[in-house]
Design a protein around this motif. Sequence first.
Motif: not given
Length: 215
Positions: A37-51
């Motif tokens: 669970c991340v803040n909106p600013y970090h969603v893209k990064l989390a998705k890229e890293v977590g695939t």
Amino acid sequence: MDIRSYIDNSILKPYVSESEVEKFVRDSARVGFYAVCVNPYHVKLAKEVGTDRIKVCSVVGFPLGLNTKEVKVHEAVRAVEDGADEIDMVMNISAFKEKRYRYVEEELKAVKRECGVPLKVIIETCYLDQNEKVKAVEICVQAGVDFVKTSTGFGSGGATVEDVKLIKEIGGNRIKVKAAGGIKDLATAIAMIKAGADRLGTSSGFEIYKEAQGG
């Protein structure tokens, strides 16, 4: 019981760096938690890293819940566009306290309809009396959201076994329960699950998992 399947491992503090988020997501995916669970600013990064190895949850109207309905809808839609698989949204507690129940329900319906992913509604139980908790759960059920979540973790109190039991009793099989706030060890996590929690929000996922492994 596989404790990992219950945990939304959360990194929501305002001062975390992108490198910290990246490492957190990588490690969470490696352990096998249900979601990060991340803040909106970090969603893209989390998705890229977590695939596709871990679900990404984002927060909306966080942590106060006092954004306008239109802003919450936009924030939720943008988070999903950026890769969020689930949304945790804070209910408008002020409107709820004013008994503007129709507004609250319409807001929940609008976000649910427009975001198109599982929606967990944070009712921030520490600010509600017993009757208000019951009413908040009833509104969430009527709005057709997926979960009632107890707390942001930023309020004056977090999840309690009593509140989880109450939400489960009122919601029954019509809605799920996410306990969050103050869940820092295995004993507390298990107590919440036994009380009826379907999911746990915690920033202590690694410590809880290590304890479950006997470490």
